[in-house]
Design an enzyme around this catalytic site. Structure first.
Site: not given
Ligand code: IMP
Ligand code: MG
Length: 179
Positions: A104, A132, A166
């Site tokens: 994300d 994303k 999950r």
């Molecule tokens: P980051 O923002 O790329 O560091 O993502 C961190 C973590 O946030 C991911 O590995 C997921 O576990 C969680 N995450 C991000 N987006 C979502 C979502 O839409 N649903 C559920 N978990 C999310």
């Protein structure tokens, strides 16, 4: 918020996911032929994805897990990611493939890549089930991507919503009813 005030929309069915993982597994098996592949999976979100993906890889592969967590309201973005449980092994001689459920902001992947570099692997790449790109806070592109999705909150197939769901075998997007 009450679950009834949300709209649940299936984004990817069990079959959609299985079909895509077969393709990814084939591609990874081909790309890492004759290489010492080490899949490092980020708990808890990617346990389902990793279990299914590695069974579509038909070359020798070692598998281990790191537990990461992110501070939801971290003050400094770079300090947001925390490693709660690390791998014990040195990675010299291995080609590491990090498996995560979703990228994300990109902060988790960036942090884990930097963290694993210190363990001296021959190479490091990333494989995510979902990407994303609209959520990015830093520049990073996963090397293998299952599906690219819009900026929606997704649940199921390892991804949690308030620590539940999950175990759902498919992936949902959850949005507020009035959005
Ligand atoms: P980051 O923002 O790329 O560091 O993502 C961190 C973590 O946030 C991911 O590995 C997921 O576990 C969680 N995450 C991000 N987006 C979502 C979502 O839409 N649903 C559920 N978990 C999310
Ligand atoms: Mg995660």
């Amino acid at each position: 918020m009450n679950i009834d005030q949300k709209v649940w929309e299936v984004l990817f069915s069990e079959k959609d996911i299985a079909d895509r993982l077969s393709e990814l597994g084939k591609q990874i098996s081909n790309d890492y032929k004759d290489k010492n592949l080490y899949v490092i999976s980020l708990l808890r979100g990617s346990f389902v994805f990793t279990a299914d993906l590695v069974r579509k890889i038909d070359i020798p592969v070692k598998i281990d897990f790191i537990t990461t967590s992110s501070y939801e309201h971290g003050i400094e973005t770079t300090g947001r990611v925390k490693i709660i449980n690390d791998i014990k092994e040195d990675l010299t001689g291995y080609h590491v493939l990090i498996a995560d459920d979703i990228t994300d902001s990109g902060l988790t992947m960036k942090y884990v890549i930097e963290h694993l570099k210190a363990k001296n692997p021959t190479s490091i790449k990333s494989c995510v089930l979902l990407d994303k790109p609209e959520g990015r806070q830093i520049e990073i592109t996963p090397d293998y991507i299952g599906f690219t999705i819009p900026d929606k909150f997704v649940v199921g197939y390892g991804l949690n919503y308030g620590d539940y769901y999950r175990n759902l075998p498919y992936i949902f997007a959850v949005t507020d009813k009035d959005r």
